[in-house]
Scaffold this motif. Structure first.
Motif, PDB file in Angstrom:
ATOM      1  N   ASP A  26       0.806  -1.222   0.000  1.00 47.52           N
ATOM      2  CA  ASP A  26       0.000   0.000   0.000  1.00 47.52           C
ATOM      3  C   ASP A  26       0.840   1.273   0.000  1.00 47.52           C
ATOM      4  N   LEU A  27       2.068   1.188   0.511  1.00 49.61           N
ATOM      5  CA  LEU A  27       2.904   2.390   0.592  1.00 49.61           C
ATOM      6  C   LEU A  27       3.094   3.038  -0.765  1.00 49.61           C
ATOM      7  N   VAL A  28       3.215   2.229  -1.803  1.00 51.91           N
ATOM      8  CA  VAL A  28       3.431   2.767  -3.142  1.00 51.91           C
ATOM      9  C   VAL A  28       2.259   3.635  -3.576  1.00 51.91           C
ATOM     10  N   PHE A  29       1.068   3.296  -3.114  1.00 54.88           N
ATOM     11  CA  PHE A  29      -0.114   3.982  -3.614  1.00 54.88           C
ATOM     12  C   PHE A  29      -0.328   5.347  -2.963  1.00 54.88           C
ATOM     13  N   VAL A  30       0.259   5.577  -1.808  1.00 53.15           N
ATOM     14  CA  VAL A  30       0.248   6.941  -1.273  1.00 53.15           C
ATOM     15  C   VAL A  30       1.003   7.847  -2.229  1.00 53.15           C
ATOM     16  N   PHE A  31       2.163   7.384  -2.696  1.00 55.32           N
ATOM     17  CA  PHE A  31       2.948   8.151  -3.665  1.00 55.32           C
ATOM     18  C   PHE A  31       2.212   8.263  -4.997  1.00 55.32           C
ATOM     19  N   ALA A  32       1.599   7.163  -5.443  1.00 59.96           N
ATOM     20  CA  ALA A  32       0.902   7.163  -6.729  1.00 59.96           C
ATOM     21  C   ALA A  32      -0.265   8.159  -6.727  1.00 59.96           C
ATOM     22  N   LEU A  33      -1.089   8.121  -5.680  1.00 60.17           N
ATOM     23  CA  LEU A  33      -2.213   9.050  -5.608  1.00 60.17           C
ATOM     24  C   LEU A  33      -1.724  10.491  -5.497  1.00 60.17           C
ATOM     25  N   ASN A  34      -0.598  10.696  -4.815  1.00 62.58           N
ATOM     26  CA  ASN A  34      -0.034  12.036  -4.711  1.00 62.58           C
ATOM     27  C   ASN A  34       0.403  12.557  -6.069  1.00 62.58           C
ATOM     28  N   ILE A 215      -5.627   4.894   2.697  1.00 66.21           N
ATOM     29  CA  ILE A 215      -4.534   5.344   1.820  1.00 66.21           C
ATOM     30  C   ILE A 215      -4.889   6.691   1.204  1.00 66.21           C
ATOM     31  N   ALA A 216      -6.134   6.811   0.730  1.00 62.16           N
ATOM     32  CA  ALA A 216      -6.565   8.073   0.122  1.00 62.16           C
ATOM     33  C   ALA A 216      -6.539   9.207   1.139  1.00 62.16           C
ATOM     34  N   LEU A 217      -6.969   8.939   2.376  1.00 63.36           N
ATOM     35  CA  LEU A 217      -6.886   9.972   3.409  1.00 63.36           C
ATOM     36  C   LEU A 217      -5.427  10.330   3.692  1.00 63.36           C
ATOM     37  N   GLY A 218      -4.537   9.332   3.650  1.00 64.42           N
ATOM     38  CA  GLY A 218      -3.111   9.614   3.827  1.00 64.42           C
ATOM     39  C   GLY A 218      -2.585  10.518   2.740  1.00 64.42           C
ATOM     40  N   GLU A 219      -3.047  10.293   1.518  1.00 61.18           N
ATOM     41  CA  GLU A 219      -2.626  11.164   0.419  1.00 61.18           C
ATOM     42  C   GLU A 219      -3.166  12.571   0.610  1.00 61.18           C
ATOM     43  N   LEU A 220      -4.379  12.691   1.139  1.00 68.17           N
ATOM     44  CA  LEU A 220      -4.946  14.010   1.433  1.00 68.17           C
ATOM     45  C   LEU A 220      -4.085  14.746   2.455  1.00 68.17           C
ATOM     46  N   ILE A 221      -3.664  14.043   3.487  1.00 67.45           N
ATOM     47  CA  ILE A 221      -2.799  14.657   4.503  1.00 67.45           C
ATOM     48  C   ILE A 221      -1.462  15.051   3.900  1.00 67.45           C
ATOM     49  N   LEU A 222      -0.885  14.166   3.081  1.00 65.20           N
ATOM     50  CA  LEU A 222       0.410  14.452   2.460  1.00 65.20           C
ATOM     51  C   LEU A 222       0.325  15.668   1.550  1.00 65.20           C
ATOM     52  N   PHE A 246      -7.600  19.759   7.666  1.00 63.73           N
ATOM     53  CA  PHE A 246      -7.481  18.740   8.704  1.00 63.73           C
ATOM     54  C   PHE A 246      -8.854  18.369   9.253  1.00 63.73           C
ATOM     55  N   ALA A 247      -9.693  19.376   9.488  1.00 64.16           N
ATOM     56  CA  ALA A 247     -11.045  19.101   9.980  1.00 64.16           C
ATOM     57  C   ALA A 247     -11.820  18.254   8.978  1.00 64.16           C
ATOM     58  N   THR A 248     -11.647  18.540   7.701  1.00 66.42           N
ATOM     59  CA  THR A 248     -12.324  17.751   6.669  1.00 66.42           C
ATOM     60  C   THR A 248     -11.865  16.301   6.698  1.00 66.42           C
ATOM     61  N   THR A 249     -10.558  16.087   6.856  1.00 62.17           N
ATOM     62  CA  THR A 249     -10.012  14.724   6.907  1.00 62.17           C
ATOM     63  C   THR A 249     -10.609  13.944   8.079  1.00 62.17           C
ATOM     64  N   VAL A 290     -11.849   8.494  -5.372  1.00 66.78           N
ATOM     65  CA  VAL A 290     -11.815   9.581  -6.356  1.00 66.78           C
ATOM     66  C   VAL A 290     -12.214  10.892  -5.690  1.00 66.78           C
ATOM     67  N   GLY A 291     -13.260  10.852  -4.859  1.00 67.03           N
ATOM     68  CA  GLY A 291     -13.675  12.054  -4.155  1.00 67.03           C
ATOM     69  C   GLY A 291     -12.607  12.595  -3.232  1.00 67.03           C
ATOM     70  N   THR A 292     -11.897  11.705  -2.546  1.00 63.72           N
ATOM     71  CA  THR A 292     -10.839  12.134  -1.629  1.00 63.72           C
ATOM     72  C   THR A 292      -9.672  12.759  -2.382  1.00 63.72           C
ATOM     73  N   VAL A 293      -9.318  12.179  -3.525  1.00 58.63           N
ATOM     74  CA  VAL A 293      -8.257  12.778  -4.345  1.00 58.63           C
ATOM     75  C   VAL A 293      -8.688  14.162  -4.829  1.00 58.63           C
ATOM     76  N   ALA A 294      -9.944  14.295  -5.232  1.00 59.77           N
ATOM     77  CA  ALA A 294     -10.444  15.601  -5.664  1.00 59.77           C
ATOM     78  C   ALA A 294     -10.381  16.615  -4.519  1.00 59.77           C
ATOM     79  N   ILE A 295     -10.722  16.181  -3.314  1.00 58.33           N
ATOM     80  CA  ILE A 295     -10.646  17.071  -2.153  1.00 58.33           C
ATOM     81  C   ILE A 295      -9.206  17.490  -1.906  1.00 58.33           C
ATOM     82  N   ALA A 296      -8.269  16.557  -2.013  1.00 55.32           N
ATOM     83  CA  ALA A 296      -6.853  16.898  -1.841  1.00 55.32           C
ATOM     84  C   ALA A 296      -6.424  17.956  -2.842  1.00 55.32           C
ATOM     85  N   VAL A 297      -6.862  17.803  -4.080  1.00 57.78           N
ATOM     86  CA  VAL A 297      -6.542  18.775  -5.130  1.00 57.78           C
ATOM     87  C   VAL A 297      -7.148  20.136  -4.777  1.00 57.78           C
TER      88      VAL A 297
END
Length: 400
Positions: A26-34, A215-222, A246-249, A290-297
């Motif tokens: 799973d570690l790779v996918f934090v980087f991939a989603l980022n 993992i997606a939440l981790g990418e949001l934090i990153l 942070f509150a959203t996460t 997908v929604g979490t990645v959009a929120i990170a963006v």
């Protein structure tokens, strides 16, 4: 039945929780989603709202999710302590890492790296898994998976040599093949007369689904943490935007977990048709990721541009992300309880309704609106559960 072949399958008495190998994967996918979210930020800021480029980035994201979910099913069906299965996971890690590195130029000079890595992961997995399963029904199932990925390999690889527009068309076709096959559980000519059987562990596959959302939440934090670290801490707007992110996460985690997220394993166990619920949970978690990645963006944009005019494309990410998250979360609730809470539907509709007016307020206010809606849903959940006994899962068709 060959003893050696049967040894490759996961045993019923083995731990039904993911191993450290899967968490390592799973570690790779934090980087991939980022990488995907960073590319999308560039699409929405440096280049403006270019639908073709945004569509390309979403296509890349779908490829990563397809690779992750198929690998999760593999580690559910087979014994992760076997060298062959471990080799499959390591191959998937390397392929995903190469795809992530290629993301910025996937529709440029690194198209073959991205497509070739994706195809190689799926083909190599089949070549490793299929031969040792001789004499088992599992071999017919695994051969069906290999057949479908061999078919989609053609548009993936041909598209890598074509210009951007043609590449996008062929890669969309390839993903449509992969997605259709996955939802149909990979039917093949040699098992078309029988109903495909996927002896998944409800506890295991549910835990993997939940971990992918984490993992997606981790990418949001990153993403938001990196964006804030690049600003001056004296900038009040950026600090408030970071607090909002942070509150959203936290609220997303809370809304996801309560209660359907906790009871998903029990729902899969109680379901008369587990395959249907596996599909529904798969689609639900894809929507939420997908929604979490959009929120990170969107929140990276808010942290770097808290005030000033709001680009309509930014609203799509800042508010559209929570809408997709709530849609996916509603599907999870339906899978577990055969219902959808009104608070989630009202929250999603409210975000859609206020979106046109958000062009008149700063990006920070847009993000604050999403937080207020998510907080309202979390409070509603808490009030609804107050003083009531723990609810048991009652999936569609369970008869409960």
């Amino acid at each position: 039945m060959s003893t050696r072949a049967a040894a490759l399958l996961r045993k019923s008495d083995q731990p039904q929780r993911p191993s450290l190998l899967e968490l390592f994967f799973d570690l790779v996918f934090v980087f991939a989603l980022n990488r995907v979210s960073h590319r999308l930020v560039e699409d929405l800021t440096d280049r403006g709202m270019v639908l073709a480029e945004v569509g390309e980035t979403v296509l890349l994201l779908m490829a990563f999710m397809s690779l992750w979910f198929v690998t999760a099913w593999v580690t559910d069906l087979y014994d992760s302590e076997r060298p062959q299965v471990q080799l499959v996971v390591y191959t998937a890690m390397l392929g995903a890492l190469m795809m992530a590195v290629a993301v910025p130029q996937a529709f440029g000079t690194r198209g073959l790296v991205f497509a070739g890595s994706y195809v190689a992961v799926h083909i190599v997995r089949g070549l490793i898994i299929v031969p040792p399963l001789r004499g088992l029904e599992a071999q017919r199932r695994a051969a069906g998976v290999l057949l479908w990925f061999s078919m989609s390999a053609v548009p993936w690889l041909v598209g890598a040599f074509l210009p951007d527009a043609a590449r996008a068309v062929l890669w969309t076709l390839a993903l449509a093949i992969d997605g259709t096959a996955l939802l149909l559980f990979y039917p093949a000519p040699w098992n078309i007369s029988s109903r495909p059987k996927w002896p998944v562990s409800p506890e295991y596959i549910s835990e993997r689904y939940r971990q992918f959302f984490i993992i997606a939440l981790g990418e949001l934090i990153l993403t938001t943490g990196s964006a804030y670290s690049d600003t001056s801490f004296e900038e009040g707007g950026a600090a408030v935007a970071f607090a909002v992110s942070f509150a959203t996460t936290v609220l997303m985690f809370r809304v996801y977990l309560f209660k359907a997220g906790q009871l998903l394993p029990g729902a899969l166990s109680a379901a008369r048709n587990p395959a249907h619920l596996i599909r529904e949970a798969f689609i639900a978690h894809m929507l939420m990721v997908v929604g979490t990645v959009a929120i990170a963006v969107g929140y990276e944009i808010v942290i770097t541009h808290p005030f000033g005019p709001t680009n309509p494309s930014w609203i799509v990410a800042i508010l559209g992300g929570p809408v997709l998250f709530l849609a996916g979360r509603s599907l999870v609730e339906h899978a577990v309880f055969a219902r959808v809470s009104r608070s989630r539907m009202i929250g999603a509709l409210l975000l859609v309704a206020v979106s046109p007016a958000m062009v008149h307020v700063p990006p920070l206010v847009v993000a604050g609106t999403a937080v207020v809606v998510l907080a309202g849903i979390a409070v509603s959940d808490a009030i609804r559960a107050m003083g009531k006994p723990p609810e048991q899962p009652s999936p569609p068709g369970s008869g409960r």
